[in-house]
Design an enzyme around this catalytic site. Sequence first.
Site, PDB file in Angstrom:
ATOM      1  CD  GLU A   1      -9.020   2.876   4.308  1.00  0.00           C
ATOM      2  OE1 GLU A   1      -8.471   3.993   4.308  1.00  0.00           O
ATOM      3  OE2 GLU A   1      -8.437   1.831   3.997  1.00  0.00           O
TER       4      GLU A   1
ATOM      5  CG  ASN B   1      -4.863   9.245   0.489  1.00  0.00           C
ATOM      6  OD1 ASN B   1      -5.542   9.382  -0.526  1.00  0.00           O
ATOM      7  ND2 ASN B   1      -3.582   8.950   0.451  1.00  0.00           N
TER       8      ASN B   1
END
Length: 156
Positions: free
Chosen positions: A57, A44
Amino acid sequence: MSETARALVDRARAAALRAYAPYSGFSVGCAVESSSGDIAVGANMENACYRLGVCAEISALTAAAQAFGLGQIVRIAVSGGHLREDGRLTGHMLVTPCGGCRQAILEAAHVAGRDIEVVSANGDGSELRLMRISELIPFGFGPANLSDADRVDAGG
Ligand code: THU
């Protein structure tokens, strides 16, 4: 637990060490595996406009698209927690992809033509759980809905 799942979680946890998460203090790493065993990773990356941060992701899926293509994706591992000053990732709860990331994985599953496996791990890596994207986003809205609507438009 398959060895590959454990190895993929290790890669996700290593990626979390390179997260940029000064606002939440929650570092997430993600590793994406291809059908030929290649791995792309991401973490992130937050910014001062909090809501515009990027999840691990999405970061890893984008890297995977460049490295081997979304169509090759077979498995995704996610882990996250607090990164201690000694460089260890901690946390007891399993990290499952957020709602938005599930939608992105569903899209990749459509491109790949397979029900992508999602391995969720806790921060300290002591617990793993294997799921499929279809379990994480049941009744998901996907590309099939759009093409279905196109067919109706065409009178089919
Ligand atoms: N985060 C991810 O990277 N992936 C998820 O699936 C859950 C949340 C990030 C977003 C934000 O930078 C931090 O974790 C806290 O929400």
